[in-house]
Design a protein around this motif. Structure first.
Motif, PDB file in Angstrom:
ATOM      1  N   GLN A  76       0.845   6.462  -6.880  1.00 19.29           N
ATOM      2  CA  GLN A  76      -0.539   6.776  -7.220  1.00 19.29           C
ATOM      3  C   GLN A  76      -0.683   8.215  -7.705  1.00 19.29           C
ATOM      4  O   GLN A  76      -0.213   9.141  -7.067  1.00 19.29           O
ATOM      5  CB  GLN A  76      -1.431   6.562  -5.996  1.00 19.29           C
ATOM      6  N   LYS A 131     -11.682   0.032   1.261  1.00 19.34           N
ATOM      7  CA  LYS A 131     -11.959  -0.974   0.240  1.00 19.34           C
ATOM      8  C   LYS A 131     -10.691  -1.277  -0.563  1.00 19.34           C
ATOM      9  O   LYS A 131     -10.395  -2.421  -0.876  1.00 19.34           O
ATOM     10  CB  LYS A 131     -13.068  -0.482  -0.692  1.00 19.34           C
ATOM     11  N   TRP A 132      -9.943  -0.249  -0.872  1.00 19.56           N
ATOM     12  CA  TRP A 132      -8.691  -0.397  -1.620  1.00 19.56           C
ATOM     13  C   TRP A 132      -7.688  -1.238  -0.829  1.00 19.56           C
ATOM     14  O   TRP A 132      -7.074  -2.155  -1.367  1.00 19.56           O
ATOM     15  CB  TRP A 132      -8.135   0.997  -1.918  1.00 19.56           C
ATOM     16  N   ARG A 136      -8.751  -4.888  -0.763  1.00 25.83           N
ATOM     17  CA  ARG A 136      -8.418  -5.561  -2.020  1.00 25.83           C
ATOM     18  C   ARG A 136      -6.952  -5.988  -2.015  1.00 25.83           C
ATOM     19  O   ARG A 136      -6.610  -7.100  -2.412  1.00 25.83           O
ATOM     20  CB  ARG A 136      -8.708  -4.657  -3.210  1.00 25.83           C
ATOM     21  N   ILE A 137      -6.073  -5.124  -1.544  1.00 28.39           N
ATOM     22  CA  ILE A 137      -4.648  -5.470  -1.464  1.00 28.39           C
ATOM     23  C   ILE A 137      -4.454  -6.650  -0.502  1.00 28.39           C
ATOM     24  O   ILE A 137      -3.701  -7.576  -0.784  1.00 28.39           O
ATOM     25  CB  ILE A 137      -3.810  -4.253  -1.017  1.00 28.39           C
ATOM     26  N   ALA A 145       0.832  -1.204   0.000  1.00 28.17           N
ATOM     27  CA  ALA A 145       0.000   0.000   0.000  1.00 28.17           C
ATOM     28  C   ALA A 145       0.868   1.255   0.000  1.00 28.17           C
ATOM     29  O   ALA A 145       0.589   2.220  -0.722  1.00 28.17           O
ATOM     30  CB  ALA A 145      -0.931  -0.005   1.217  1.00 28.17           C
ATOM     31  N   ILE A 190      -7.829   7.889  -4.511  1.00 30.35           N
ATOM     32  CA  ILE A 190      -8.543   6.647  -4.211  1.00 30.35           C
ATOM     33  C   ILE A 190      -9.864   7.023  -3.569  1.00 30.35           C
ATOM     34  O   ILE A 190      -9.905   7.805  -2.621  1.00 30.35           O
ATOM     35  CB  ILE A 190      -7.693   5.782  -3.264  1.00 30.35           C
ATOM     36  N   ASP A 191     -10.964   6.460  -4.090  1.00 25.93           N
ATOM     37  CA  ASP A 191     -12.293   6.792  -3.581  1.00 25.93           C
ATOM     38  C   ASP A 191     -12.515   6.281  -2.168  1.00 25.93           C
ATOM     39  O   ASP A 191     -12.886   7.033  -1.278  1.00 25.93           O
ATOM     40  CB  ASP A 191     -13.381   6.214  -4.496  1.00 25.93           C
ATOM     41  N   ASP A 192     -12.306   5.001  -1.961  1.00 25.23           N
ATOM     42  CA  ASP A 192     -12.558   4.386  -0.662  1.00 25.23           C
ATOM     43  C   ASP A 192     -11.286   3.668  -0.222  1.00 25.23           C
ATOM     44  O   ASP A 192     -10.981   2.573  -0.694  1.00 25.23           O
ATOM     45  CB  ASP A 192     -13.731   3.411  -0.781  1.00 25.23           C
ATOM     46  N   SER A 193     -10.566   4.273   0.689  1.00 26.71           N
ATOM     47  CA  SER A 193      -9.261   3.717   1.087  1.00 26.71           C
ATOM     48  C   SER A 193      -9.389   2.370   1.793  1.00 26.71           C
ATOM     49  O   SER A 193      -8.544   1.506   1.629  1.00 26.71           O
ATOM     50  CB  SER A 193      -8.516   4.716   1.971  1.00 26.71           C
TER      51      SER A 193
END
Length: 192
Positions: A61, A70-71, A74-75, A54, A65-68
């Protein structure tokens, strides 16, 4: 929070913001990794990998990022999936050294059946052949195609020019008769 990290240009400022964000998300990511991997040590290692990835991604980046959360999730999921995939190959690392492996293989039981097992299998074969002789021709044909030729019910129905339901009925009757005739072998085997 990640938007603020990306917006900040200085690496030192990003590092301090990242540390606070990491502390706030660390427990959630660790629990996610632990549930996916099943081991606390692996989850701890995966959590460190997640935050390292991250951090590196945030430095590269360019788009916010819209939703940290959620991001980051995912990672974490992708990191755990990578670790689970790599487990398939970990048995090579746990392999014993050459001398120990030879000793283990020499102590292992033979994979071929012993004389008593071969004699018993021969007797079962003779009994099964006799029991098959007591079936009707159709029942014997259905049983033989299914269990010796490994054919599917649809295939058997096509070969014998019967309906699938009829094939199933013949199979059920054949199995019931064979179980009855070979009951002593069947029940002795289950008691062991």
């Amino acid at each position: 929070m990640a938007d603020q990290l990306v917006a900040s240009a200085g690496a030192t400022q990003a590092g301090s913001d990242f540390a606070g964000w990491m502390l706030s998300e660390q427990r959630r990511v660790f629990l996610l990794c632990q549930r996916m991997l099943g081991e606390a040590d692996e989850a701890d290692s995966a959590t460190q990998d997640v935050f390292f990835k991250a951090y590196k991604a945030l430095q590269k980046q360019e788009v916010p990022i819209d939703d940290s959360a959620k991001w980051l999730t995912r990672i974490a999921v992708n990191t755990c999936l990578d670790k689970l995939r790599s487990r398939r190959w970990q048995f090579w690392r746990k392999r014993p050294n050459q001398e120990d492996e030879e000793l283990i293989l020499n102590m292992a039981a033979s994979s071929s059946p012993d004389a008593e097992a071969q004699l018993f299998a021969g007797e079962i074969g003779v009994r099964l052949q006799a029991a098959l002789g007591n079936l009707s021709d159709r029942q014997r044909a259905v049983f033989t195609l299914r269990h010796y030729e490994d054919r599917g019910l649809d295939e058997i129905a096509e070969i014998l020019d019967l309906d699938v339901g009829t094939v199933k009925a013949h199979m059920a009757r054949a199995l019931a008769k064979l179980r009855l005739e070979l009951q002593d072998l069947y029940s002795a085997r289950r008691k062991q």
